[in-house]
Design an enzyme around this catalytic site. Structure first.
Site, PDB file in Angstrom:
ATOM      1  N   PHE A  40      42.165  22.514  69.393  1.00  0.00           N
ATOM      2  CA  PHE A  40      42.508  22.557  70.823  1.00  0.00           C
ATOM      3  C   PHE A  40      42.291  23.960  71.372  1.00  0.00           C
ATOM      4  O   PHE A  40      42.620  24.943  70.698  1.00  0.00           O
ATOM      5  CB  PHE A  40      43.969  22.160  71.027  1.00  0.00           C
ATOM      6  CG  PHE A  40      44.245  20.723  70.690  1.00  0.00           C
ATOM      7  CD1 PHE A  40      44.117  19.739  71.662  1.00  0.00           C
ATOM      8  CD2 PHE A  40      44.609  20.349  69.412  1.00  0.00           C
ATOM      9  CE1 PHE A  40      44.354  18.408  71.362  1.00  0.00           C
ATOM     10  CE2 PHE A  40      44.853  19.008  69.098  1.00  0.00           C
ATOM     11  CZ  PHE A  40      44.720  18.042  70.073  1.00  0.00           C
ATOM     12  N   GLU A  41      41.834  24.036  72.597  1.00  0.00           N
ATOM     13  CA  GLU A  41      41.443  25.344  73.134  1.00  0.00           C
ATOM     14  C   GLU A  41      42.594  26.336  73.262  1.00  0.00           C
ATOM     15  O   GLU A  41      42.391  27.538  73.258  1.00  0.00           O
ATOM     16  CB  GLU A  41      40.740  25.202  74.482  1.00  0.00           C
ATOM     17  CG  GLU A  41      41.611  24.622  75.557  1.00  0.00           C
ATOM     18  CD  GLU A  41      40.847  24.410  76.867  1.00  0.00           C
ATOM     19  OE1 GLU A  41      40.464  25.397  77.471  1.00  0.00           O
ATOM     20  OE2 GLU A  41      40.648  23.238  77.261  1.00  0.00           O
TER      21      GLU A  41
END
Lengths: 256, 332, 256, 332
Positions: free
Chosen positions: A53-54
């Site tokens: 996930f960023e």
């Protein structure tokens, strides 16, 4: 959309997206359908899929469907709870195989608009902008777009290139300085699955969903779309897939 | 981009970012698999003659000496070494003839303990070549550029100095201020040897205390050999994910090696073995002395466990633990 | 050196270095004399002095004299045990007021050599190189050099500029792109304390240590050195300072 | 340095590195002093009309809502906002008329929850101006450049896009590969509001879970207002120094504010208050609805404690804790 089938359109989209992901590869996901697709892939053919996930979550054991990309479920029992700098760097350095994107508009070359509809300085609709989309679309080896298709969304040329696809055609990404060999890989809509021709970098229809006709695709596109020589029909969700999806999203938060 | 100045140092460990992305895609598996092996297997698999190697930690702190000894034992040749506050590790590798070239931020010395007789001898006689100069922050940020998949990172050090002239950096005018700014080229070592207090069998690693350069180095290096004081369960790693400094997919080999940093320090575990380091500095004043030392402690011992016995065994290791923990007995 | 005084030369150096440090400022220190000076300053006039180590230690309560810059004593009960990237960045961004350096050679403009004596490619003595010296000397607002002075070390022009002083004179640091307003502040040797003239950026003698003559300074220099108008005598160590130094370095590891 | 392309977006929050070094030297004290104050004092001291502000966390996660409410309560005007996955924070500030300009990586939306009626209304009517576009990584690295005291940092995103055309980035040819590369200008917000789980009274702060952008943001911002779930002793901070993400000398104000992220999530402590967010999204569909909401929950309450009572008090907060901890009762 009323399909007359025993599954909802979003369930089919989730299954198709999941099947594209390979085992022992990495995928950069946002919330919503991409997260469900990645979770489904892990529970079927790709148990070794690494989800990133960023905001910093790396390899979580997602306990319940996260609502946000930074939600604590995105780093629940993770291999690492890191930072955006770290995961964006890993991504820029080539560690991310797949990335999922949404789109308000897409064009022939896979360029994506999520910024503005209408004139930039006098918008009809101001959309949220790039978020991490430009980054994923620039860095991931293969980008998968999931979106709803209609004549305002499937266009000859997007009004604004938030996230680069193949820009103006073959070689254009590399000429712009984007990482070599990266770019849009598939576009999944409620009607079918699209790829990009290796030679022309133009969008082409690869498969139609069950019950969908070529005419429906044309009617939902403001650009001409070639079909691949061996046009397929998307396989419907299996009973196993549907059962797992029911576990992943029991309340139908995303899947309906 | 007009180059105002350009260092004449060799460009060590640089790759076109696109080329390195391709290498990562082909060679760095994202599979969560058991990577445990012996140090012998790790070195024979991942360290080749001619490779560019970097050692984690700083000075005599948290160094994979078990990896260094094994490289010497296996007789690697023609290595290029990252002289990033390289002290005991570099000194032994250079003395053993493994190192052909070194890029120097800091080398040929042991900090307060004095200069290194052995590696000075090798470099002053031309047997080990200084390929380029750099500074500590310069190396740190060359690794940062590599970790980020960039060709370079800007910096405001080196400017105006001969360190820059003998580096591989370049100077350009910053497009915003117009002032000269240094561009440090990315640095991707072929292999990094990093010693950690604990990791799981896949390579998810924690560290205690300062990270030094290892967060960036682990992400810059093409191959990472992780040696560890102990292997812990995946469950423990996953129960505190914010403690993971190096995630598994960056790691190629996991080697359990308690006291693997000896005679260097392992924070919160054991202190420097000053007696052993002093002995090396004394004996390495001659070629013969250095060779005899390496024979005694590297070639002449069967493995790392036998080495630990030779340096004093559990009694000595316990003493080093007490000193590290600031017990009153301190006063080495 | 036999001074006939009741303190060793290194004790005096430690006291002089300590007195230069201001309370509530930050200092970037290496091992040895600088660390002792910073610890002494904390225990006398500068309890709020923030000590930072290049390997990542920030604000430790140093329990016993560390041997290495990465030694666990450098982050013992610290405000933060961070990384080199962090502290070097803080330093480049202007958070470090003072930095200590050693030198094998120094010249009129405060340029420092710690790399090589003799030709670069055929060295007479190969020294360790920059380490963090170039970084400290580039980034800290004020750099303090502690070194032994003799004719081979105090030279007109260093053979190799490892760490930039004022380079070739006024404005040269800024023209090279180095941070504005940074540079060498004091040089402390066994004979005296030097500063740098604001207008010429050349080294000048500010004070002589007790019992040292101007002639001794000239004899230990291979360059002409101006004296400041108000040449002072360095104050000898006080009893309090000497007592604290004995506590800091009880075994005389550094101080003798 | 030849500029191949240059974005037309406003250059927000940039300073010449030398100028900012001077500012840091004059204004950021290294003194270890008690910085505890009320949120009212913190905002009135450190947030001024026209300032450029940035909010820590990501989306609805770990956001200093207590700080956001106070800025609205004090009626700040003409702010520039960093739209770095700014959602509820930006939406309220824009709706309240505090924000004149915004640089947008992500704004005007609430992720999965849909677009923001209030801030879309303000931006589409020109009452809030989009000063520039950027991406999430672009903002992240603008903060990295500032943290490092650099004028810019290179990157390989934005290239070829209209996002770049409307950004403040520039494109040059990389001197090593000759390929175009993006240069992101540094970004120094005037103030960052960062909510943390715990810190000491000096501002040494720990975080649980992902750091998101806050390591770099805390170092990039000129002023940092830290709001915290709890203030802990200096001794606890110093007993685990590797957990300190933000050291004290970066921090200007320490405000103890339990549940200070509500209705946003605080990892390991409490979950999103979906009911409250939904209510805002519903009511803010009209100007009057938004105003009534702000009157009810911001202007109309005495302080943050009164706000917490209004949103459901300890019963509601306990429910959010149970959901966060994955108790079976979950199912909001």
């Amino acid at each position: 959309m009323e399909t007359g089938l025993d599954y909802s359109p979003t369930v089919l989209l989730a299954c198709i997206a999941a099947r594209l992901l390979e085992d022992k590869k990495s995928v950069f996901v946002g919330t919503g359908l991409p997260m469900i697709a990645a979770m489904l892939a892990q529970r079927t053919h790709a148990p070794g899929l690494l989800i990133i996930f960023e905001a910093g979550g790396i390899g979580p054991r997602i306990p319940v469907l996260p609502i946000s990309v930074g939600d604590s479920r995105t780093f629940y029992q993770a291999n690492a709870a890191s930072s955006m700098h770290d995961v964006m760097s890993l991504s820029q350095a080539g560690y991310l195989d797949y990335g999922f994107l949404g789109a308000a508009q897409i064009d022939r070359y896979g360029n994506i608009n999520t910024t503005v509809i209408g004139p930039y300085h006098a918008p009809v609709v101001r959309l949220p902008g790039s978020g991490g989309a430009n980054d994923l679309g620039s860095f991931c080896h293969r980008t998968i777009v999931i979106m709803r298709q209609d004549q305002r969304k499937f266009v000859e040329r997007v009004e604004y290139v938030t996230t680069p696809g193949y820009l103006s055609g073959p070689g254009a990404r590399e000429r712009a300085g984007l990482p070599a060999g990266s770019g849009p890989y598939r576009v999944i809509t409620q009607l079918g699955v699209y790829g990009f021709d290796e030679a022309t970098r133009q969008i082409e229809l690869l498969s139609l969903h069950p019950g969908v006709t070529l005419q429906q695709v044309q009617e939902a596109s403001a650009m001409d779309i070639r079909s691949a020589g061996d046009l397929a029909t998307s396989a419907p969700p299996t009973a196993e897939e549907m059962a797992i999806l029911k576990e992943i999203d029991p309340t139908g938060l995303i899947l309906e | 981009m007009e180059i105002l100045e350009e260092g004449v140092g060799e460009l060590i460990g640089w790759h076109d970012p696109d080329e390195n992305r391709g290498w990562v895609q082909r060679n760095k598996s994202r599979e969560l698999r058991d990577k445990r092996m012996t140090i012998g297997e790790a070195v024979s698999t991942f360290v080749h003659d001619g490779d560019f190697i970097a050692s984690g930690g700083f000075g005599h702190v948290r160094v994979s000496m078990v990896g260094v000894y094994e490289i010497i034992r296996q007789g690697r040749q023609g290595l290029t070494m990252a002289g990033k506050t390289a002290v005991h590790d570099a000194d032994l590798l250079i003395a053993a003839g493994c190192v052909e070239r070194i890029e120097v931020a800091y080398a040929f010395g042991h900090e307060l303990r004095g200069l290194s007789p052995a590696s000075r001898r090798m470099v002053e006689s031309g047997q080990c070549k200084v390929a380029a100069e750099i500074s500590n922050a310069g190396y740190q940020w060359r690794f940062l550029a590599a970790m980020m998949g960039l060709p370079f990172i800007p910096s405001r050090n080196l400017l105006g100095s001969d360190t820059l002239k003998h580096s591989s950096a370049r100077v350009v005018a910053d497009p915003w201020t117009g002032k000269p700014i240094c561009l440090l080229p990315a640095c991707y070592p072929d292999v990094a040897l990093i010693h950690v207090p604990r990791c799981d069998k896949y390579g998810d690693a924690q560290m205690d205390g300062i990270l030094i350069e290892d967060f960036e180095l682990a992400r810059a290096a093409r191959r990472v050999i992780l040696t560890t004081e102990e292997i812990i369960s995946e469950e423990r790693i996953r129960s505190e994910p914010w403690r993971t400094v190096i995630p598994y997919f960056l790691v190629d080999a996991v080697v359990e090696a308690p006291y693997g940093s000896h005679p260097c320090q392992m924070p919160y575990r054991y202190y420097f073995d000053e007696e052993h380091i002093r002995s090396w500095l004394q004996r390495s004043k001659t070629v013969e002395g250095a060779e005899a030392f390496l024979l005694e402690y590297v070639h002449g011992v069967e493995d790392f466990a036998a080495y630990l016995e030779k340096v004093g065994g559990s009694k000595k290791l316990h003493e080093l633990k007490l000193v590290e923990e600031l017990h009153p007995a301190e006063g080495v």
